[in-house]
Motif scaffolding. Structure first.
Motif, short mmCIF file in Angstrom:
data_model
loop_
_atom_site.label_atom_id
_atom_site.label_comp_id
_atom_site.label_asym_id
_atom_site.label_seq_id
_atom_site.Cartn_x
_atom_site.Cartn_y
_atom_site.Cartn_z
N GLY A 173 64.10 79.04 61.92
CA GLY A 173 63.05 78.26 61.27
C GLY A 173 63.64 77.13 60.44
O GLY A 173 63.13 76.00 60.44
N VAL A 174 64.73 77.44 59.73
CA VAL A 174 65.42 76.40 58.98
C VAL A 174 66.04 75.38 59.93
O VAL A 174 66.00 74.16 59.69
CB VAL A 174 66.52 77.02 58.09
CG1 VAL A 174 67.37 75.94 57.43
CG2 VAL A 174 65.89 77.91 57.02
N GLY A 175 66.56 75.86 61.05
CA GLY A 175 67.14 74.97 62.05
C GLY A 175 66.15 73.96 62.59
O GLY A 175 66.50 72.79 62.83
N VAL A 176 64.90 74.37 62.76
CA VAL A 176 63.85 73.47 63.25
C VAL A 176 63.68 72.28 62.31
O VAL A 176 63.48 71.15 62.74
CB VAL A 176 62.51 74.24 63.40
CG1 VAL A 176 61.34 73.28 63.54
CG2 VAL A 176 62.57 75.16 64.61
N ALA A 177 63.77 72.54 61.00
CA ALA A 177 63.57 71.47 60.02
C ALA A 177 64.66 70.40 60.10
O ALA A 177 64.45 69.27 59.65
CB ALA A 177 63.54 72.05 58.61
N PHE A 178 65.79 70.73 60.69
CA PHE A 178 66.89 69.77 60.79
C PHE A 178 67.16 69.34 62.23
O PHE A 178 68.23 68.79 62.53
CB PHE A 178 68.17 70.37 60.18
CG PHE A 178 68.07 70.63 58.70
CD1 PHE A 178 68.25 69.61 57.79
CD2 PHE A 178 67.75 71.90 58.22
CE1 PHE A 178 68.15 69.84 56.42
CE2 PHE A 178 67.64 72.14 56.86
CZ PHE A 178 67.84 71.11 55.96
N ALA A 179 66.19 69.58 63.12
CA ALA A 179 66.35 69.20 64.53
C ALA A 179 66.54 67.68 64.64
O ALA A 179 65.70 66.91 64.18
CB ALA A 179 65.13 69.63 65.33
N PRO A 180 67.64 67.22 65.25
CA PRO A 180 67.90 65.78 65.33
C PRO A 180 67.06 65.06 66.38
O PRO A 180 66.81 63.86 66.26
CB PRO A 180 69.39 65.71 65.68
CG PRO A 180 69.66 66.99 66.40
CD PRO A 180 68.75 68.01 65.80
N THR A 181 66.67 65.77 67.44
CA THR A 181 65.89 65.15 68.52
C THR A 181 64.73 66.06 68.90
O THR A 181 64.71 67.25 68.55
CB THR A 181 66.74 64.92 69.77
OG1 THR A 181 67.17 66.19 70.31
CG2 THR A 181 67.98 64.07 69.43
N TYR A 182 63.80 65.49 69.65
CA TYR A 182 62.63 66.27 70.08
C TYR A 182 63.05 67.37 71.06
O TYR A 182 62.48 68.45 71.06
CB TYR A 182 61.61 65.34 70.73
CG TYR A 182 60.25 65.98 70.94
CD1 TYR A 182 59.54 66.51 69.87
CD2 TYR A 182 59.67 66.05 72.21
CE1 TYR A 182 58.29 67.09 70.06
CE2 TYR A 182 58.43 66.61 72.40
CZ TYR A 182 57.74 67.14 71.32
OH TYR A 182 56.51 67.72 71.52
N THR A 183 64.05 67.11 71.87
CA THR A 183 64.54 68.11 72.83
C THR A 183 65.09 69.32 72.09
O THR A 183 64.79 70.47 72.44
CB THR A 183 65.63 67.51 73.74
OG1 THR A 183 65.09 66.40 74.45
CG2 THR A 183 66.14 68.55 74.72
#
Length: 575
Positions: A173-183
């Motif tokens: 969930g934390v990783g989603v907040a820092f996703a660099p691209t839509y993929t």
């Protein structure tokens, strides 16, 4: 003959049925519903549409140089920056010549670029069709998780799977907040969906197994009320975070998963699973703790368990003796009970029996229908009259009266009749909303009527889904219960994956989504009648226990037909 399921009920009754220990364990487990619900539906706000237009270049005259129309290049023109096009118009000898350009300079967002995921990553205009995948892929992950994870729950216990899933859920969930691209965002959403099922399915199973059979409807009511509150908080947080980045909002949503570190010290393994799997030492330890917390005499509670254990052992010895004699007489050799115990029920055991296979297929269809309808209504809440935040909250709060209606009907009229009634209400209301939208197009009353009927439809659909959550675990034996619930939940993801595209379908065929929702709900009212009634029955331990329900129903109907010959179908010679 007593079985281990009845022993669980007797032990739970000795603890008070709904004693302090059971209620404490219930709420400890269900608080994690905040984590599961937030990540399931927060995309409605985290990935919402933001008003935008094509961005203007620093030097507007540059636009004339890239148009294909030479006449426009040679004359003064009017430039309009629209949602997905740059329109260039020129009055040439009294005729309007128009040229359209794509948003070659990017987009200008009214509320700030990072307000929404879709604006931050420019998933608009020619990429707009990709928006639905944010929810579809999460639900795809749920489907995979629902198929894979229940096996671990039934084999290793509810508690280990719950903690591992919840802890990983926090990390991703934390990783989603820092996703660099839509993929990357979409890939992480698949993983979140997978892990979310580890939380949800163990929640349902633990809370069903923590109360004796006569109190199961209490679990259904409390669970529905808790999910109602959780969903309402999604809109409240979104409203308070309107001016913040979607990444900050996502961190707020997943912060509730920090609760996993508290839950680790408070949540115990399901007594039903421990007793069924002969974990005597752990059962004794947990019963002592439960007796102290519930204010019950520890020795009395343990004596109930020990008495039933002795009864099981005597029955087991008798069965071993009979089976041993039979096997030795027929085959000339003795098959040890230890070898027989290795044979555990599998899902194929259900599929090999026509009546039980029919139960499974009907449950799958019901879950698909309920998921499609509920998620479809949530995802289109912005199209109703009024604020999308208010509409979302109202949709969520409708689950409360649905849960109350469920509580007072499932043990009075039965699971089947309750499911039929609620599916019928949803089907009729949603078809009525579709008719009102089609017939009253452009009128003042039509939007209000559509909203009212849609709310009634949500009431029926959410109540029907709550019934399915209560009904489904009761249809499967103990060592297949989580797997049966998991497969049903997995098939519901088919509806959930289609739901985000209902608004896209409405743009081409406006009446189609409501019609599909309504017809599926009405079809469910017919198919539910195939299922046996589980009201007042203890949770089955074996596949034979479930099949016996059908046999009892068939015998009862046969007796009624003999008692009332006029109701019996006539043979060829009686016509």
């Amino acid at each position: 003959m007593a079985d281990k399921t009845s022993s669980v009920d007797l032990v739970l009754d000795a603890l008070g049925g709904t004693g302090r220990y059971q209620m404490f364990q219930y709420f400890v487990c269900m608080f994690s519903a905040l984590s599961a619900s937030f990540q399931l539906l927060n995309i409605v706000f985290v990935g919402r549409d933001v008003a935008h237009t094509c961005k203007a270049p620093v030097n507007t005259s540059d636009i004339y140089l890239i148009t294909d129309n030479e006449l426009i290049q040679a004359n003064d023109s009017k430039i309009s920056f629209e949602k997905c096009n740059i329109r260039v118009e020129a009055n040439i000898s009294g005729n309007i010549s128009t040229s359209k350009l794509s948003c070659i300079y990017g987009y200008e967002y009214m509320e700030g670029k990072d307000t929404s995921l879709m604006s931050d990553m420019d998933i608009v205009c020619d990429k707009e069709h990709l928006q639905g995948f944010a929810q579809t892929l999460l639900i795809t992950g749920q489907g995979i998780g629902a198929f894979v994870l229940p096996t671990f729950s039934d084999r290793y216990g509810r508690r280990p799977l719950h903690f591992v899933s919840h802890l990983c859920f926090l990390g991703f969930g934390v990783g989603v907040a820092f996703a660099p691209t839509y993929t990357v965002f979409l890939v992480l959403r698949v993983v979140l969906g997978f892990l979310q099922q580890g939380i949800v399915l163990t929640n349902i199973t633990i809370t069903i197994e923590i109360f004796p059979s006569r109190h199961r409807k209490l679990s259904g009511l409390l669970t529905s009320m808790i999910w109602t509150v959780c969903n309402a908080f999604i809109a409240l947080i979104a409203y308070l975070m309107q001016t913040y980045s979607w990444r900050t909002t996502q961190l707020v949503y997943c912060s509730v998963s920090l609760y996993v570190f508290v839950e680790f010290f408070l949540l115990d393994e399901s007594l039903s699973w421990l007793i069924t799997n002969n974990k005597t030492k752990q059962v004794t330890k947990n019963l002592k703790k439960a007796a102290r917390m519930s204010g019950k005499d520890c020795h009395t509670v343990l004596n109930v368990y020990k008495k039933i254990q002795k009864q099981h052992e005597s029955e087991k010895s008798l069965t071993e003796s009979l089976l041993g004699s039979k096997d030795q007489g027929v085959n000339g050799k003795t098959e040890t009970v230890k070898e027989k115990d290795k044979t555990k029920p599998s899902f194929l055991d259900l599929m090999k029996r026509k009546r039980l296979a029919a139960n499974v297929f009907v449950l799958w269809f019901v879950w698909i229908t309920d998921s499609l309808t509920v998620f479809g209504l949530f995802m289109t809440s912005y199209s109703l009259v009024g604020s999308p935040h208010v509409n979302f909250v109202l949709y969520s709060l409708l689950e409360a009266p649905a849960a109350i209606a469920l509580y007072f009907t499932v043990d009075r009229y039965g699971r089947k009749k309750t499911s039929v009634a609620l599916h019928g209400i949803a089907g009729v209301a949603l078809l009525a909303a579709t008719v009102c939208k089609f017939v009253g197009e452009g009128s003042l009353w039509s939007p209000i009527a559509v909203t009212v009927f849609s709310f009634i439809g949500m009431f029926g659909a959410s109540g029907a889904w709550g019934t399915a959550c209560l009904f489904t675990p009761e249809m499967f034996p103990t060592n297949l219960r989580n797997f049966g619930l998991g497969t049903s939940s997995a098939f519901s993801r088919v509806g959930g994956m289609l739901a985000p595209f209902s608004s896209l379908l409405a743009e081409y065929v406006e009446w189609a989504p409501g019609t599909i929702f309504g017809v599926c709900c009405l079809l469910a009212t017919v198919l539910v009648n195939v299922l046996p009634e589980t009201m007042g029955r203890e949770l089955p331990q074996t596949v034979d226990d479930v099949e016996a329900w059908h046999k009892k129903t068939d015998d009862k109907e046969a007796k009624e037909m003999d008692t009332f010959p006029m109701a019996r179908p006539k043979g060829p010679m009686e016509c």
